[in-house]
Write a protein that holds these residues in place. Sequence first.
Motif, PDB file in Angstrom:
ATOM      1  N   ILE A  97      -6.270 -29.488  46.071  1.00 49.64           N
ATOM      2  CA  ILE A  97      -6.368 -30.507  45.027  1.00 49.64           C
ATOM      3  C   ILE A  97      -7.332 -29.982  43.965  1.00 49.64           C
ATOM      4  O   ILE A  97      -8.475 -29.646  44.279  1.00 49.64           O
TER       5      ILE A  97
ATOM      6  N   PHE B 203      -1.927 -29.975  44.020  1.00 44.09           N
ATOM      7  CA  PHE B 203      -2.038 -31.229  43.288  1.00 44.09           C
ATOM      8  C   PHE B 203      -3.054 -31.017  42.165  1.00 44.09           C
ATOM      9  O   PHE B 203      -4.152 -30.497  42.406  1.00 44.09           O
TER      10      PHE B 203
ATOM     11  N   GLN C  71      -1.904 -38.169  53.558  1.00 38.98           N
ATOM     12  CA  GLN C  71      -1.857 -38.959  52.332  1.00 38.98           C
ATOM     13  C   GLN C  71      -3.260 -39.152  51.785  1.00 38.98           C
ATOM     14  O   GLN C  71      -4.186 -39.424  52.545  1.00 38.98           O
TER      15      GLN C  71
ATOM     16  N   GLY D  38       2.204 -33.226  41.082  1.00 41.34           N
ATOM     17  CA  GLY D  38       2.403 -32.711  42.425  1.00 41.34           C
ATOM     18  C   GLY D  38       2.688 -31.228  42.438  1.00 41.34           C
ATOM     19  O   GLY D  38       2.886 -30.595  41.387  1.00 41.34           O
TER      20      GLY D  38
ATOM     21  N   ALA E 291      -1.493 -37.329  37.074  1.00 44.24           N
ATOM     22  CA  ALA E 291      -1.564 -36.638  38.360  1.00 44.24           C
ATOM     23  C   ALA E 291      -0.232 -35.938  38.586  1.00 44.24           C
ATOM     24  O   ALA E 291       0.824 -36.567  38.453  1.00 44.24           O
TER      25      ALA E 291
ATOM     26  N   LEU F 185      -1.183 -38.740  47.022  1.00 37.99           N
ATOM     27  CA  LEU F 185      -0.892 -37.320  47.199  1.00 37.99           C
ATOM     28  C   LEU F 185      -0.436 -37.099  48.642  1.00 37.99           C
ATOM     29  O   LEU F 185      -1.165 -37.422  49.584  1.00 37.99           O
TER      30      LEU F 185
ATOM     31  N   LEU G  11       3.288 -37.507  39.204  1.00 38.30           N
ATOM     32  CA  LEU G  11       3.205 -38.568  40.203  1.00 38.30           C
ATOM     33  C   LEU G  11       2.784 -39.889  39.587  1.00 38.30           C
ATOM     34  O   LEU G  11       3.213 -40.959  40.039  1.00 38.30           O
TER      35      LEU G  11
ATOM     36  N   LEU H  51      -5.019 -33.012  39.066  1.00 33.81           N
ATOM     37  CA  LEU H  51      -5.363 -34.324  38.533  1.00 33.81           C
ATOM     38  C   LEU H  51      -6.139 -34.163  37.237  1.00 33.81           C
ATOM     39  O   LEU H  51      -7.153 -33.459  37.205  1.00 33.81           O
TER      40      LEU H  51
ATOM     41  N   ALA I 106      -0.181 -27.335  38.218  1.00 36.29           N
ATOM     42  CA  ALA I 106       0.244 -27.711  39.565  1.00 36.29           C
ATOM     43  C   ALA I 106       1.396 -26.835  40.025  1.00 36.29           C
ATOM     44  O   ALA I 106       1.396 -26.300  41.148  1.00 36.29           O
TER      45      ALA I 106
END
Length: 292
Positions: free
Chosen positions: A176, A209, A4, A232, A230, A253, A238, A211, A203
């Motif tokens: 990411i 991920f 996470q 996923g 953001a 995340l 998200l 952002l 994404a």
Amino acid sequence: MKDQVRVSLVQLDAKPLEPAANAERMAGFIEREGREHRAELVVFPELSSTGYVQSARDDRFAEQLYRASEPIPGPTTERLAAAARAAGCHVVAGISQTHPVIPEVLYNSAVLIGPDGAVIGVHHKVHACRDEKEYYIAGDTVDVHPTELGNIALNLCYDVRFPELARVQTLRGAEIVVSLWASAVQPGKVPPDSIIQRCATRAMENAVFFLGCNRTGTDDTMTFYGRSAAAGPSGDTLASSDTDQEEAVRAVLAGADLRAQRRYLTLFRDRRPELYGALTESLSSGATGTGL
């Protein structure tokens, strides 16, 4: 990638040509997001140190911009590094960066700082947009930075319109992708949910991920619309902002989501790079398809 990762996307209202004031405000956000929301990654928009460039070439503005720009490491990154150490988090921010060797030459840069205050990496914007070409030289590297959070890649605003960049970053291991924006209201040209759309698309295309952190406020004649997001690995949103006001957009995340999506759709096994040669051909080559 870590199981996470708690992220905060800060829609900063950057003050034009006031790097010290902007750095101090960013430091305040970093410490607050780390302390109150346990953020492990705090993100700020494109050119947060100086604000955006004016809409037309102006010698007086150009002189002020050069004066307000700085090296990396430099005053802004040192202040952000101190805040990162205090908060124990990673930081990404947009900096108007002076060239390390050539005087009066600038990069539009994104810097990644670790929780120990060290500069982990710098991305120089690869695709300069419109008036940026009057001030910044384009970068020519595509890097991915291993961190304790996961493999992080950076891009800047207009870079997102070139899907090849995010794909190369993903092929180099990115989990990411952090995209910093200074996108202004442009009726009929850029829809207000543009960031949500593009984050979701990049994404989903790459099972990463993605952002997108946009700024707020007004520079010269431009008003920036915020609405950071953001997304996923499956393209789901998200978290997102529905405002052009300064605020932090927070998301968690989950590394398991990335792993599951890549098992479900084997994007990288199924690629056909032998068919994509036109991507690297110049426009003057005259290449045409011959499919029947």
